[in-house]
Design a protein around this motif. Structure first.
Motif, short mmCIF file in Angstrom:
data_model
loop_
_atom_site.label_atom_id
_atom_site.label_comp_id
_atom_site.label_asym_id
_atom_site.label_seq_id
_atom_site.Cartn_x
_atom_site.Cartn_y
_atom_site.Cartn_z
N MET A 1 1.60 -6.18 -2.34
CA MET A 1 1.80 -7.59 -2.12
C MET A 1 0.91 -7.99 -0.95
O MET A 1 0.77 -7.25 0.02
CB MET A 1 3.27 -7.83 -1.80
N GLN A 2 0.31 -9.17 -1.04
CA GLN A 2 -0.52 -9.69 0.04
C GLN A 2 0.08 -10.97 0.59
O GLN A 2 0.55 -11.81 -0.17
CB GLN A 2 -1.93 -9.98 -0.46
N LEU A 3 0.06 -11.08 1.90
CA LEU A 3 0.55 -12.27 2.59
C LEU A 3 -0.56 -12.81 3.47
O LEU A 3 -1.38 -12.06 3.98
CB LEU A 3 1.75 -11.94 3.48
N SER A 4 -0.54 -14.11 3.68
CA SER A 4 -1.45 -14.70 4.66
C SER A 4 -0.70 -15.80 5.40
O SER A 4 0.33 -16.28 4.94
CB SER A 4 -2.70 -15.27 3.96
N GLY A 5 -1.21 -16.14 6.56
CA GLY A 5 -0.60 -17.20 7.35
C GLY A 5 0.53 -16.74 8.26
O GLY A 5 1.19 -17.55 8.89
N LYS A 15 10.28 -5.63 9.24
CA LYS A 15 10.21 -4.76 8.06
C LYS A 15 11.52 -4.77 7.27
O LYS A 15 11.51 -4.93 6.05
CB LYS A 15 9.84 -3.34 8.50
N ALA A 16 12.64 -4.62 7.94
CA ALA A 16 13.94 -4.60 7.26
C ALA A 16 14.23 -5.93 6.55
O ALA A 16 14.78 -5.95 5.45
CB ALA A 16 15.06 -4.27 8.24
N SER A 17 13.83 -7.02 7.17
CA SER A 17 14.03 -8.34 6.55
C SER A 17 13.19 -8.48 5.28
O SER A 17 13.65 -9.04 4.29
CB SER A 17 13.65 -9.46 7.53
N GLU A 34 11.82 0.35 -0.20
CA GLU A 34 11.24 0.93 1.01
C GLU A 34 9.81 0.44 1.16
O GLU A 34 9.00 0.56 0.24
CB GLU A 34 11.24 2.46 0.95
N ILE A 35 9.51 -0.13 2.31
CA ILE A 35 8.14 -0.52 2.60
C ILE A 35 7.40 0.73 3.07
O ILE A 35 7.81 1.38 4.03
CB ILE A 35 8.07 -1.64 3.65
N ILE A 36 6.34 1.06 2.36
CA ILE A 36 5.57 2.26 2.64
C ILE A 36 4.56 2.01 3.76
O ILE A 36 4.39 2.83 4.65
CB ILE A 36 4.81 2.73 1.37
N SER A 37 3.89 0.84 3.71
CA SER A 37 2.91 0.53 4.74
C SER A 37 2.71 -0.98 4.87
O SER A 37 2.93 -1.73 3.93
CB SER A 37 1.56 1.20 4.45
N ILE A 38 2.32 -1.37 6.06
CA ILE A 38 1.95 -2.76 6.36
C ILE A 38 0.60 -2.69 7.06
O ILE A 38 0.48 -2.08 8.12
CB ILE A 38 3.00 -3.45 7.27
N THR A 39 -0.41 -3.30 6.44
CA THR A 39 -1.78 -3.20 6.93
C THR A 39 -2.38 -4.59 7.12
O THR A 39 -2.23 -5.45 6.26
CB THR A 39 -2.66 -2.42 5.93
N GLU A 40 -3.05 -4.77 8.24
CA GLU A 40 -3.74 -6.03 8.53
C GLU A 40 -5.19 -5.91 8.07
O GLU A 40 -5.88 -4.96 8.40
CB GLU A 40 -3.67 -6.30 10.03
N LEU A 54 -1.35 -6.74 3.94
CA LEU A 54 -1.07 -6.01 2.71
C LEU A 54 0.20 -5.18 2.92
O LEU A 54 0.27 -4.38 3.85
CB LEU A 54 -2.24 -5.10 2.36
N ILE A 55 1.20 -5.43 2.07
CA ILE A 55 2.46 -4.68 2.14
C ILE A 55 2.59 -3.84 0.88
O ILE A 55 2.57 -4.36 -0.22
CB ILE A 55 3.66 -5.63 2.27
N VAL A 56 2.69 -2.54 1.08
CA VAL A 56 2.90 -1.61 -0.04
C VAL A 56 4.35 -1.19 0.02
O VAL A 56 4.84 -0.74 1.07
CB VAL A 56 1.96 -0.39 0.07
N TYR A 57 5.04 -1.36 -1.10
CA TYR A 57 6.46 -1.01 -1.13
C TYR A 57 6.82 -0.26 -2.40
O TYR A 57 6.07 -0.27 -3.37
CB TYR A 57 7.33 -2.27 -0.99
#
Length: 92
Positions: A1-5, A15-17, A34-40, A54-57
């Motif tokens: 999943m990708q987020l911006s802003g 992360k828990a939220s 489970e969120i595996i990684s959060i990358t900027e 980028l959130i990998v879950y």
């Protein structure tokens, strides 16, 4: 999943939220996400510097039927808008 802003630090600290929001959107227990990684990721768009997160879950499914159902929910058009709504509701 990708987020911006959103600031990277805010996403990383919540992360828990985010796990709860994903679980709620998919109709599963929080403990099954489970969120595996959060990358900027820094990118250039139209000469402006933009940040994408980028959130990998991973979502646990109890059987093949549940797995197929979850995959269908994740590719449905309503998934992203519902996830954004749940992220706002779950954020601290």
């Amino acid at each position: 999943m990708q987020l911006s802003g959103l600031p990277y630090s805010s996403v990383k600290n919540a992360k828990a939220s985010f796990e709860s929001a994903i679980a709620k959107t998919l109709g599963v227990s929080d403990k099954d996400v489970e969120i595996i990684s959060i990358t900027e990721i820094n990118t250039r768009r139209r000469q402006l510097l933009a940040t994408i997160i980028l959130i990998v879950y991973e979502v646990k499914a109890k059987d093949e039927q549940s797995k197929n159902s979850l995959e269908t929910k994740m590719i449905a058009a309503a998934f992203t808008p519902n996830l954004k709504t749940n992220m706002v509701a779950e954020s601290p």
